[in-house]
Write a protein that holds these residues in place. Sequence first.
Motif, mmCIF file in Angstrom:
data_model
loop_
_atom_site.group_PDB
_atom_site.id
_atom_site.type_symbol
_atom_site.label_atom_id
_atom_site.label_comp_id
_atom_site.label_asym_id
_atom_site.label_seq_id
_atom_site.Cartn_x
_atom_site.Cartn_y
_atom_site.Cartn_z
ATOM 1 N N VAL A 1 6.760 -6.805 16.017
ATOM 2 C CA VAL A 1 5.422 -6.240 15.931
ATOM 3 C C VAL A 1 5.557 -4.996 14.913
ATOM 4 O O VAL A 1 6.504 -4.419 14.705
ATOM 5 C CB VAL A 1 4.824 -5.998 17.293
ATOM 6 C CG1 VAL A 1 4.402 -7.192 18.259
ATOM 7 C CG2 VAL A 1 5.610 -4.901 17.844
ATOM 8 N N LYS A 2 4.527 -4.960 14.094
ATOM 9 C CA LYS A 2 4.280 -3.975 13.163
ATOM 10 C C LYS A 2 3.036 -3.525 12.918
ATOM 11 O O LYS A 2 1.983 -4.401 13.089
ATOM 12 C CB LYS A 2 5.023 -4.445 11.975
ATOM 13 C CG LYS A 2 5.009 -3.347 10.803
ATOM 14 C CD LYS A 2 5.508 -4.105 9.508
ATOM 15 C CE LYS A 2 6.839 -4.489 9.404
ATOM 16 N NZ LYS A 2 7.258 -5.181 8.203
ATOM 17 N N LEU A 3 2.656 -2.030 12.699
ATOM 18 C CA LEU A 3 1.275 -1.666 12.460
ATOM 19 C C LEU A 3 1.052 -1.693 10.611
ATOM 20 O O LEU A 3 2.085 -1.354 10.219
ATOM 21 C CB LEU A 3 1.250 -0.263 12.921
ATOM 22 C CG LEU A 3 -0.096 0.537 12.613
ATOM 23 C CD1 LEU A 3 -1.139 -0.425 13.325
ATOM 24 C CD2 LEU A 3 -0.121 1.945 13.087
ATOM 25 N N ILE A 4 0.121 -2.305 10.412
ATOM 26 C CA ILE A 4 0.059 -2.419 8.995
ATOM 27 C C ILE A 4 -1.543 -1.908 8.703
ATOM 28 O O ILE A 4 -2.450 -1.954 9.753
ATOM 29 C CB ILE A 4 0.115 -3.706 8.427
ATOM 30 C CG1 ILE A 4 -0.908 -4.908 8.974
ATOM 31 C CG2 ILE A 4 1.476 -4.453 8.807
ATOM 32 C CD1 ILE A 4 -1.097 -6.093 8.248
ATOM 33 N N GLY A 5 -1.727 -1.455 7.408
ATOM 34 C CA GLY A 5 -3.263 -1.047 6.935
ATOM 35 C C GLY A 5 -3.506 -2.321 5.980
ATOM 36 O O GLY A 5 -2.851 -2.861 5.150
ATOM 37 N N ILE A 6 -4.836 -2.427 5.837
ATOM 38 C CA ILE A 6 -5.314 -3.405 4.821
ATOM 39 C C ILE A 6 -6.212 -2.819 3.975
ATOM 40 O O ILE A 6 -6.991 -1.835 4.492
ATOM 41 C CB ILE A 6 -6.108 -4.620 5.413
ATOM 42 C CG1 ILE A 6 -5.547 -5.417 6.417
ATOM 43 C CG2 ILE A 6 -6.741 -5.272 4.230
ATOM 44 C CD1 ILE A 6 -4.285 -5.985 5.944
ATOM 45 N N ALA A 7 -5.910 -2.374 2.469
ATOM 46 C CA ALA A 7 -6.505 -1.914 1.548
ATOM 47 C C ALA A 7 -7.107 -2.852 0.358
ATOM 48 O O ALA A 7 -6.667 -4.019 0.398
ATOM 49 C CB ALA A 7 -5.677 -0.918 0.697
ATOM 50 N N GLU A 8 -8.277 -2.638 -0.184
ATOM 51 C CA GLU A 8 -8.462 -3.473 -1.204
ATOM 52 C C GLU A 8 -8.382 -2.757 -2.846
ATOM 53 O O GLU A 8 -8.331 -1.571 -2.896
ATOM 54 C CB GLU A 8 -10.279 -3.732 -0.973
ATOM 55 C CG GLU A 8 -10.529 -4.618 -0.074
ATOM 56 C CD GLU A 8 -11.883 -4.819 -0.109
ATOM 57 O OE1 GLU A 8 -12.868 -4.193 -0.808
ATOM 58 O OE2 GLU A 8 -12.521 -5.847 0.659
ATOM 59 N N GLU A 9 -7.773 -3.748 -3.603
ATOM 60 C CA GLU A 9 -7.741 -3.227 -4.902
ATOM 61 C C GLU A 9 -8.680 -4.341 -5.993
ATOM 62 O O GLU A 9 -8.651 -5.624 -5.533
ATOM 63 C CB GLU A 9 -6.071 -3.466 -5.364
ATOM 64 C CG GLU A 9 -5.282 -2.245 -4.838
ATOM 65 C CD GLU A 9 -3.874 -2.229 -5.278
ATOM 66 O OE1 GLU A 9 -3.671 -3.220 -6.118
ATOM 67 O OE2 GLU A 9 -3.063 -1.527 -5.180
ATOM 68 N N THR A 10 -8.885 -3.977 -6.916
ATOM 69 C CA THR A 10 -9.800 -4.584 -8.106
ATOM 70 C C THR A 10 -8.844 -4.917 -8.977
ATOM 71 O O THR A 10 -8.264 -4.145 -9.891
ATOM 72 C CB THR A 10 -10.893 -3.700 -8.496
ATOM 73 O OG1 THR A 10 -11.777 -3.584 -7.281
ATOM 74 C CG2 THR A 10 -11.734 -4.690 -9.305
ATOM 75 N N VAL A 11 -8.434 -6.174 -9.274
ATOM 76 C CA VAL A 11 -7.820 -6.669 -10.289
ATOM 77 C C VAL A 11 -8.445 -7.710 -11.360
ATOM 78 O O VAL A 11 -8.859 -8.670 -10.759
ATOM 79 C CB VAL A 11 -6.503 -7.495 -9.695
ATOM 80 C CG1 VAL A 11 -5.425 -7.854 -10.961
ATOM 81 C CG2 VAL A 11 -5.623 -6.338 -8.942
ATOM 82 N N ASN A 12 -8.710 -7.492 -12.390
ATOM 83 C CA ASN A 12 -9.575 -8.385 -13.361
ATOM 84 C C ASN A 12 -11.003 -8.480 -12.740
ATOM 85 O O ASN A 12 -11.462 -9.845 -12.739
ATOM 86 C CB ASN A 12 -8.694 -9.728 -13.602
ATOM 87 C CG ASN A 12 -7.621 -9.544 -14.347
ATOM 88 O OD1 ASN A 12 -7.511 -8.605 -15.058
ATOM 89 N ND2 ASN A 12 -6.630 -10.348 -13.929
#
Length: 517
Positions: free
Chosen positions: A79-90
């Motif tokens: 089990v792992k704690l992760i974060g979700i981010a958004e990037e804009t590509v093209n």
Amino acid sequence: MPNRISLYSPGRISLGADILVYYETDTPGNNRVCLYPEGSTGKNYRAFEYAPGRAGVVRFSGISTEKGKDSISPGRYTVKLIGIAEETVNCEKTEVILPLTTALSLELTHDPYFLVESFVSANVVVGQECSIKVGGILESFGRQVTFAKHSGDAWLDVSADGVISGTPPGEFAGRSGHIVVVAGVPGSGSGVGTSVAVTVPVRSAEATLVDQLRVATLNMWYDATIVRNGLGKVARVLLEQNVDIVALQEVHRYEHPAPGTVRRLAERLGWYYHEYPRIKSDAGEDKDIGVISRYPIDLDNSGYDEEFLRSEVTLGGLTVQVCCVHLAYWHYGPHAQRNGEKRFTTVVQKVEEASRCGHEMKEGILKKIKKYIAAADECPVIVLGDFNSPSHHDWVSEVTSKPLNYRATQVLERKGFQDSYRAVHPDPQAWPGATWSPTALWLADKREPRIEPQERIDFIFHRGKKLTVLDSRVHVTGVPAPAEEHPDWKTEPRRVWYNEWPSDHAAVITTYRVDPA
């Protein structure tokens, strides 16, 4: 605050048992605790739970081993704690996974486990032998298991097949007996076992057997099949909430004469049951209701009709008539009020005029149990279930012609019945008590999806001087994932299959004081 996670459970966990994970983070946002096969990373998780805020506990409930349901099998996981981010590509947005913690290892096994760590049995009487079954609440994965007494009072013992028995001596009157039962696989050599602690309340022969009665109603959502191990999760809720009697809806007997859902649930708990009889060739056309109870149901004096099931429950010297209903869902008024306000307008009135709920309650149920209603001061009557209609107390009427409001609850009150939830929580603004729906959050079948009105449509009503409401509440465990994916979602929703809560309705649980006089 550093980013960290920890397991509440040991590293060796039975498949289907809950995995509790505590998390802390200094970067709150769109975070998740993810379950990975050992060696996997990124988006290759098998299940996840949202981790809101800076700290909290998430629960993975009922991890599946069944084919087609993510194929989680015994083995090593992390089990792992992760974060979700958004990037804009093209000019297109894409998700980026940000690891927030290192992985914690755990092993999923086929070790047997009890659904609960402890529970309270039905009340027993001094000098009368009792019998309490615990074999049905053990998940054994098909393995042969034996039971034994680990500790407890001398007068209580357990058989190898999981039946607690004993005769309470006089000195235990007004007290409780206790026993801890262990279960294990003979000859496994693993040293791994599981246990459950059982409390057995004892009454004297002269005392009232039951001075408090806890009653519940629960829609089982297609026989508890939508959520993994749904029947086991229902059993766990009933034990954890110390319920005495529960009315069930959406329960069937498809494979008659094989046991239906009501009987299978009752047999797992070791309770009494009353199921609607199989009448029609298509089981889906029979009324989908049933009642189970920790206390005896007199089937010879119980009954049914087209719209209800009446179960006569005996609590020592007191008889209670429990009338389980599931009213028609067609023509649902809240869907006519587009802004979500609880205003009974002429538009809503037209829908209510077409609804059968009020007629079912008046003509199909109350009229046919009128002799029991007349005797309710001696033998209380409880009418409960899924009404598929709100309460007239929860909506403000803006019409001057009949129907002035929702009729199903109105006709009950006119017959002297009391809404147990509103008896304790009279203000619908402060205590809306919505039971529909913890999983249906929007109308996904419309061209323009919109929010599903959250309404109180599951009720427990009673009539009779011997019952007084002490408490009533709406109950849901965990944070259920929604049953349908909203079209606007860009990321994967949590899977409803893994919900800790086994229904799309909340339960209603009412505690009554039982007055013998």
